[in-house]
Scaffold this motif. Structure first.
Motif, mmCIF file in Angstrom:
data_model
loop_
_atom_site.group_PDB
_atom_site.id
_atom_site.type_symbol
_atom_site.label_atom_id
_atom_site.label_comp_id
_atom_site.label_asym_id
_atom_site.label_seq_id
_atom_site.Cartn_x
_atom_site.Cartn_y
_atom_site.Cartn_z
ATOM 1 N N LEU A 290 0.948 -1.167 -0.088
ATOM 2 C CA LEU A 290 0.001 -0.310 -0.240
ATOM 3 C C LEU A 290 1.061 1.471 0.185
ATOM 4 C CD1 LEU A 290 -2.747 1.150 0.265
ATOM 5 C CD2 LEU A 290 -2.764 1.310 2.722
ATOM 6 N N LEU A 291 2.050 1.491 0.490
ATOM 7 C CA LEU A 291 3.122 2.568 0.720
ATOM 8 C C LEU A 291 3.339 2.689 -0.645
ATOM 9 C CD1 LEU A 291 4.413 1.578 4.393
ATOM 10 C CD2 LEU A 291 2.763 3.719 3.359
ATOM 11 N N PRO A 292 4.018 1.572 -1.597
ATOM 12 C CA PRO A 292 4.584 1.903 -2.652
ATOM 13 C C PRO A 292 3.167 2.668 -3.286
ATOM 14 C CG PRO A 292 5.145 -0.125 -2.385
ATOM 15 C CD PRO A 292 4.246 0.603 -0.908
ATOM 16 N N LEU A 293 2.114 2.024 -3.623
ATOM 17 C CA LEU A 293 1.410 2.200 -4.956
ATOM 18 C C LEU A 293 0.638 3.469 -4.178
ATOM 19 C CD1 LEU A 293 -0.288 1.480 -6.491
ATOM 20 C CD2 LEU A 293 -1.796 0.006 -4.761
ATOM 21 N N SER A 294 0.524 3.691 -2.577
ATOM 22 C CA SER A 294 0.074 5.571 -2.523
ATOM 23 C C SER A 294 0.368 6.339 -3.440
ATOM 24 C CB SER A 294 0.124 5.421 -0.527
ATOM 25 O OG SER A 294 -1.487 4.218 -0.518
ATOM 26 N N ALA A 295 2.239 6.474 -2.670
ATOM 27 C CA ALA A 295 2.947 7.269 -3.856
ATOM 28 C C ALA A 295 3.072 7.282 -5.152
ATOM 29 C CB ALA A 295 4.396 6.775 -3.091
#
Length: 344
Positions: A290-295
């Motif tokens: 979720l973190l890299p995709l959100s970025a």
């Protein structure tokens, strides 16, 4: 295995989309420059194009597009971490007052050190304003967290009310600074308060890009801890996670990220609210993905919003904060409608 493959496809698809959109963004603006000339100016400094075309592409549009990507990614990351930390989909730096606190700090630096900024403009914009924005955002974050947290957990209602109160207080402070500012300061504050990427520079790109690398690296290391927090604080403690220490670190780093974005681009809201929801819909709640995709999604939305801001009322341009508010405010009302039975 299928989920892992699906996440790779989603991430790869949006990465390609962002690359294409970024290239197209560099070709868009009030000055008509053909796509072919834009690419030529972008790929080679030694070309036969007119000097003004090289200037517009290399020193105005390229820095602006890169700043869009970095600011959008930072805001999305901070929103994702805050939602995971507070375990609530309504947590977002702008809504709970963190952005307003950072804005008050930055505005104080702009007005209070205006004379210093005349002699050392880079020192003001790249050092003093980010530091004061960070301090304002950090103090606000700690205050909201203290007010909203008790031995029974975190109250979303109190957090939202605290955010309203802090935003109103910060607005009063910014209004006072507007009142005592001279004409040039007032113009700078007005444009900055609505959010704008028109002042993009390579110094701001280095500052925001370095911040993004720092946040993405650290938050990714804490992804499993954030996953454990989704189960509850007591369960996370049983798993050996130092919950209070983790909270302090994540809160301060989120405040740092928000402070940097406020200092380089002004008030831009709702990116950190909308993007984590889209990320969870596409890849699920696992913060490792979720973190890299959100970025990535934050960079994509920010670039698209800035493109719209440049062409909607051309040759003038809308402040990008207005565009993101037009997207985010209805989404926030939708979330409130969904959550109204849970927060009362």
């Amino acid at each position: 295995m299928l989920r892992h493959l699906s996440n790779k496809i989603v991430f790869s698809s949006f990465s390609i989309f962002l690359f294409v959109l970024a290239i197209y963004s560099i070709t868009v603006g009030p000055m008509e420059i053909t796509f072919k000339d834009s690419i030529a100016a972008l790929t080679s400094r030694h070309n036969t194009l007119a000097p003004h075309i090289n200037l517009v592409i290399q020193d105005i549009r390229l820095p602006r597009t890169l700043l869009c990507i970095f600011v959008g990614a930072i805001l999305a990351l901070c929103g994702t971490v805050m939602q995971g930390l507070f375990r609530n989909p309504l947590a977002e730096p702008g809504i709970i007052g963190v952005s307003a606190g950072a804005a008050l700090g930055a505005a104080f630096a702009i007005v209070g050190f205006a004379s210093l900024g005349i002699e050392f403009p880079n020192f003001l914009s790249l050092a003093l304003v980010p530091v004061f924005a960070f301090l304002g955002g950090a103090l606000t974050t700690v205050l909201v967290y203290k007010l909203g947290t008790s031995k029974f957990g975190t109250s979303v209602t109190i957090m939202l009310l605290a955010g309203v109160a802090i935003s109103a207080l910060s607005g009063a402070g910014i209004g006072f600074l507007n009142y005592i500012a001279d004409d040039q300061m007032l113009r700078d504050l007005s444009l900055w308060s609505m959010g704008s990427l028109a002042g993009a520079s390579w110094g701001k790109i280095v500052l925001s890009g370095g911040t993004l690398i720092l946040l993405l690296g650290y938050f990714s290391q804490k992804a499993m801890s954030l996953n454990a927090l989704l189960l509850g604080e007591s369960e996370a403690k049983h798993l050996g996670i130092p919950v209070q220490k983790l909270k302090r670190q994540l809160i301060l780093l989120s405040a740092l990220g928000v402070g940097i974005t406020v200092s380089v681009a002004g008030m831009i809201g709702f990116i950190g609210l909308v993007i984590p929801h889209l990320g969870r819909m596409l890849a699920g709640p696992d913060h490792r993905t979720l973190l890299p995709l959100s970025a990535l999604l934050g960079a994509l939305l920010m670039t698209a919003a800035d493109m719209f801001a440049r062409i909607a009322v051309a040759p003038a341009e809308l402040p990008v904060g207005i565009v993101t508010a037009m997207i985010g405010a209805p989404f926030f009302l939708y979330l409130l409608f969904q959550q109204k039975g849970k927060i009362l």
